[in-house]
Design an enzyme around this catalytic site. Sequence first.
Site, mmCIF file in Angstrom:
data_model
loop_
_atom_site.group_PDB
_atom_site.id
_atom_site.type_symbol
_atom_site.label_atom_id
_atom_site.label_comp_id
_atom_site.label_asym_id
_atom_site.label_seq_id
_atom_site.Cartn_x
_atom_site.Cartn_y
_atom_site.Cartn_z
ATOM 1 N N HIS A 87 5.982 -17.279 -8.131
ATOM 2 C CA HIS A 87 4.780 -17.142 -7.301
ATOM 3 C C HIS A 87 4.941 -17.920 -5.999
ATOM 4 O O HIS A 87 5.018 -19.145 -5.998
ATOM 5 C CB HIS A 87 3.529 -17.628 -8.035
ATOM 6 C CG HIS A 87 2.292 -17.451 -7.201
ATOM 7 N ND1 HIS A 87 1.536 -16.298 -7.213
ATOM 8 C CD2 HIS A 87 1.729 -18.259 -6.266
ATOM 9 C CE1 HIS A 87 0.553 -16.419 -6.341
ATOM 10 N NE2 HIS A 87 0.643 -17.594 -5.755
ATOM 11 N N ASN B 129 3.204 -8.054 4.970
ATOM 12 C CA ASN B 129 1.964 -8.469 5.608
ATOM 13 C C ASN B 129 1.725 -9.931 5.258
ATOM 14 O O ASN B 129 1.652 -10.287 4.084
ATOM 15 C CB ASN B 129 0.793 -7.615 5.111
ATOM 16 C CG ASN B 129 0.949 -6.158 5.506
ATOM 17 O OD1 ASN B 129 1.389 -5.848 6.612
ATOM 18 N ND2 ASN B 129 0.606 -5.252 4.605
ATOM 19 N N GLY C 94 -3.443 -8.155 7.210
ATOM 20 C CA GLY C 94 -3.981 -7.351 6.110
ATOM 21 C C GLY C 94 -3.397 -7.688 4.753
ATOM 22 O O GLY C 94 -3.410 -6.851 3.848
ATOM 23 N N THR D 14 -3.557 -8.601 1.274
ATOM 24 C CA THR D 14 -4.655 -8.643 0.294
ATOM 25 C C THR D 14 -4.241 -9.334 -1.000
ATOM 26 O O THR D 14 -5.083 -9.878 -1.693
ATOM 27 C CB THR D 14 -5.160 -7.219 -0.029
ATOM 28 O OG1 THR D 14 -4.062 -6.431 -0.490
ATOM 29 C CG2 THR D 14 -5.774 -6.568 1.197
ATOM 30 N N HIS E 178 0.545 -13.068 -3.187
ATOM 31 C CA HIS E 178 1.843 -13.292 -3.840
ATOM 32 C C HIS E 178 2.810 -12.497 -2.975
ATOM 33 O O HIS E 178 2.679 -11.264 -2.899
ATOM 34 C CB HIS E 178 1.787 -12.785 -5.290
ATOM 35 C CG HIS E 178 3.077 -12.921 -6.058
ATOM 36 N ND1 HIS E 178 3.129 -13.499 -7.326
ATOM 37 C CD2 HIS E 178 4.342 -12.542 -5.774
ATOM 38 C CE1 HIS E 178 4.381 -13.476 -7.771
ATOM 39 N NE2 HIS E 178 5.135 -12.888 -6.857
ATOM 40 N N HIS F 235 5.134 -10.196 -1.037
ATOM 41 C CA HIS F 235 5.670 -8.903 -1.468
ATOM 42 C C HIS F 235 6.142 -8.122 -0.248
ATOM 43 O O HIS F 235 5.608 -8.265 0.850
ATOM 44 C CB HIS F 235 4.611 -8.097 -2.235
ATOM 45 C CG HIS F 235 3.308 -7.963 -1.519
ATOM 46 N ND1 HIS F 235 2.352 -8.953 -1.531
ATOM 47 C CD2 HIS F 235 2.799 -6.965 -0.752
ATOM 48 C CE1 HIS F 235 1.313 -8.561 -0.809
ATOM 49 N NE2 HIS F 235 1.555 -7.360 -0.315
ATOM 50 N N HIS G 242 6.733 -4.292 1.058
ATOM 51 C CA HIS G 242 6.499 -2.858 0.868
ATOM 52 C C HIS G 242 7.764 -2.125 1.316
ATOM 53 O O HIS G 242 8.353 -2.475 2.342
ATOM 54 C CB HIS G 242 5.361 -2.358 1.763
ATOM 55 C CG HIS G 242 4.029 -2.997 1.522
ATOM 56 N ND1 HIS G 242 3.003 -2.330 0.881
ATOM 57 C CD2 HIS G 242 3.524 -4.215 1.849
ATOM 58 C CE1 HIS G 242 1.936 -3.121 0.837
ATOM 59 N NE2 HIS G 242 2.224 -4.260 1.417
#
Length: 114
Positions: free
Chosen positions: A46, A87, A93, A95, A98, A100, A102
């Site tokens: 995390h 992001n 943006g 949300t 943790h 990540h 895309h």
Amino acid sequence: MSDCIFCKIINNEIPCEKIYEDDKVISFKDISPAAPVHILIIPKKHITSINEMSEEHIELIGHIFVVAKMLAKQLGISENGYRIVNNCGEQAGQTVKHVHFHMLGGRNLNWPPG
Ligand code: 5GP
Ligand code: ZN
């Protein structure tokens, strides 16, 4: 982290459509895809965002991109192209807190993004 949705996915407490897993990262399909191929690649550890990354994460970051390249080929988007997006923070943006990445592909992607 107990209240983190991605940690719950890592711990198999929430189901996901898993694409790949190793000792450092997992990858799964985004629940709300923005492109024909839309997966997330996340570290198992995390980490809230890029802002919390430091020298100790250099190997992990490199690993994420090598996995991304491998998955792009596996998912058939290597040739036509794809986009890897992170992001970080409110205005970008983010949300899920943790970190990540895309990976989007399978259609023409506009640039610059909105
Ligand atoms: P962010 O907006 O933080 O950059 O991206 C979070 C992404 O996680 C969003 O694209 C959202 O659709 C995806 N997401 C949120 N919750 C879940 C979930 O429970 N499962 C999966 N597979 N994706 C999720
Ligand atoms: Zn987490």
